[in-house]
Design a protein around this motif. Sequence first.
Motif, PDB file in Angstrom:
ATOM      1  N   ALA A  32       0.829  -1.206   0.000  1.00 46.49           N
ATOM      2  CA  ALA A  32       0.000   0.000   0.000  1.00 46.49           C
ATOM      3  C   ALA A  32       0.862   1.255   0.000  1.00 46.49           C
ATOM      4  CB  ALA A  32      -0.932  -0.006   1.215  1.00 46.49           C
ATOM      5  N   GLY A  33       1.995   1.209   0.656  1.00 51.45           N
ATOM      6  CA  GLY A  33       2.915   2.346   0.650  1.00 51.45           C
ATOM      7  C   GLY A  33       3.537   2.557  -0.719  1.00 51.45           C
ATOM      8  N   ILE A  34       3.859   1.468  -1.394  1.00 48.49           N
ATOM      9  CA  ILE A  34       4.422   1.563  -2.747  1.00 48.49           C
ATOM     10  C   ILE A  34       3.398   2.179  -3.690  1.00 48.49           C
ATOM     11  CG2 ILE A  34       5.218   0.194  -4.718  1.00 48.49           C
ATOM     12  CD1 ILE A  34       6.437  -1.749  -2.639  1.00 48.49           C
ATOM     13  N   VAL A  35       2.134   1.747  -3.598  1.00 49.92           N
ATOM     14  CA  VAL A  35       1.077   2.298  -4.450  1.00 49.92           C
ATOM     15  C   VAL A  35       0.869   3.777  -4.147  1.00 49.92           C
ATOM     16  CG1 VAL A  35      -1.413   2.201  -4.911  1.00 49.92           C
ATOM     17  CG2 VAL A  35      -0.068   0.115  -4.885  1.00 49.92           C
ATOM     18  N   SER A  36       0.942   4.148  -2.889  1.00 50.03           N
ATOM     19  CA  SER A  36       0.781   5.554  -2.515  1.00 50.03           C
ATOM     20  C   SER A  36       1.903   6.417  -3.095  1.00 50.03           C
ATOM     21  CB  SER A  36       0.746   5.680  -0.994  1.00 50.03           C
ATOM     22  OG  SER A  36       0.573   7.025  -0.620  1.00 50.03           O
ATOM     23  N   LEU A  98      -3.396   5.827 -15.998  1.00 48.69           N
ATOM     24  CA  LEU A  98      -4.132   4.668 -15.496  1.00 48.69           C
ATOM     25  C   LEU A  98      -3.877   4.444 -14.005  1.00 48.69           C
ATOM     26  CD1 LEU A  98      -3.643   2.219 -18.470  1.00 48.69           C
ATOM     27  CD2 LEU A  98      -5.777   3.295 -17.764  1.00 48.69           C
ATOM     28  N   HIS A  99      -2.604   4.501 -13.614  1.00 47.01           N
ATOM     29  CA  HIS A  99      -2.285   4.275 -12.209  1.00 47.01           C
ATOM     30  C   HIS A  99      -2.883   5.375 -11.334  1.00 47.01           C
ATOM     31  CE1 HIS A  99      -0.140   2.728  -8.760  1.00 47.01           C
ATOM     32  NE2 HIS A  99       0.088   3.993  -8.452  1.00 47.01           N
ATOM     33  N   HIS A 100      -2.748   6.611 -11.759  1.00 45.73           N
ATOM     34  CA  HIS A 100      -3.259   7.732 -10.962  1.00 45.73           C
ATOM     35  C   HIS A 100      -4.779   7.647 -10.831  1.00 45.73           C
ATOM     36  CE1 HIS A 100      -2.226  11.507  -9.033  1.00 45.73           C
ATOM     37  NE2 HIS A 100      -3.348  12.007  -9.504  1.00 45.73           N
ATOM     38  N   PHE A 101      -5.443   7.277 -11.908  1.00 40.24           N
ATOM     39  CA  PHE A 101      -6.900   7.173 -11.881  1.00 40.24           C
ATOM     40  C   PHE A 101      -7.361   6.044 -10.954  1.00 40.24           C
ATOM     41  CE2 PHE A 101     -10.918   5.545 -13.641  1.00 40.24           C
ATOM     42  CZ  PHE A 101     -11.690   6.686 -13.537  1.00 40.24           C
ATOM     43  N   PHE A 128      -4.571  -4.954  -6.390  1.00 36.37           N
ATOM     44  CA  PHE A 128      -5.512  -4.769  -7.502  1.00 36.37           C
ATOM     45  C   PHE A 128      -5.110  -3.556  -8.339  1.00 36.37           C
ATOM     46  CE2 PHE A 128      -9.282  -2.684  -9.243  1.00 36.37           C
ATOM     47  CZ  PHE A 128      -9.828  -3.707  -9.991  1.00 36.37           C
ATOM     48  N   THR A 129      -4.761  -2.466  -7.677  1.00 43.45           N
ATOM     49  CA  THR A 129      -4.362  -1.240  -8.375  1.00 43.45           C
ATOM     50  C   THR A 129      -3.141  -1.492  -9.255  1.00 43.45           C
ATOM     51  OG1 THR A 129      -5.261   0.154  -6.619  1.00 43.45           O
ATOM     52  CG2 THR A 129      -3.601   1.143  -8.053  1.00 43.45           C
ATOM     53  N   LEU A 130      -2.136  -2.135  -8.698  1.00 43.84           N
ATOM     54  CA  LEU A 130      -0.935  -2.422  -9.482  1.00 43.84           C
ATOM     55  C   LEU A 130      -1.228  -3.370 -10.641  1.00 43.84           C
ATOM     56  CD1 LEU A 130       1.871  -2.776  -6.807  1.00 43.84           C
ATOM     57  CD2 LEU A 130       1.621  -0.998  -8.524  1.00 43.84           C
ATOM     58  N   ALA A 131      -1.981  -4.412 -10.370  1.00 44.33           N
ATOM     59  CA  ALA A 131      -2.265  -5.410 -11.413  1.00 44.33           C
ATOM     60  C   ALA A 131      -3.066  -4.800 -12.561  1.00 44.33           C
ATOM     61  CB  ALA A 131      -3.019  -6.595 -10.813  1.00 44.33           C
ATOM     62  N   VAL A 132      -4.095  -4.041 -12.245  1.00 42.54           N
ATOM     63  CA  VAL A 132      -4.950  -3.475 -13.293  1.00 42.54           C
ATOM     64  C   VAL A 132      -4.213  -2.387 -14.069  1.00 42.54           C
ATOM     65  CG1 VAL A 132      -7.064  -2.157 -13.715  1.00 42.54           C
ATOM     66  CG2 VAL A 132      -7.097  -4.098 -12.165  1.00 42.54           C
TER      67      VAL A 132
END
Length: 148
Positions: A32-36, A98-101, A128-132
């Motif tokens: 979650a920190g990486i995605v943030s 895509l990632h930001h959205f 899910f965010t990273l995969a999509v």
Amino acid sequence: MTELASKQRPKRPEFRNINALTDLPGYRLPLAGIVSILHRVSGALMFILMPFIIWMFDTSISSEISFEKFKAAFNVGLLGLPGVLWKLVALALIWAYLHHFIAGLRHLWMDASHEAVSKDFGRQSAAFTLAVSIGLTLVLGAKLFGLY
């Protein structure tokens, strides 16, 4: 009894002054920190490349001649740079958008729902965010590079 229990457990390290060169490489950031962090990076990338986005939009819709110039930039190149480099910049923008959205929708969901604020949901939604975002980027990148 508490003295015995405290002697048996190893003492946890205490960080008062963090040394970035020695302490941070050993820190394992949760997904979650990486995605943030990537959410911030993608927003900054889109902001920095805004002139390129405006140029692409303007050149693609102004006229048929400018659209041909736009296509040539991606096929042959522009400003002495090969077309594949411009395609990679466009692919970076595709990923950033895509990632930001998707990460933004994740953050909105966590703001709106109290059940979504948990460690388990954070890990699952980050995965899910990273995969999509990466999956859609690969699909659109294949289209950009003419694989289908």
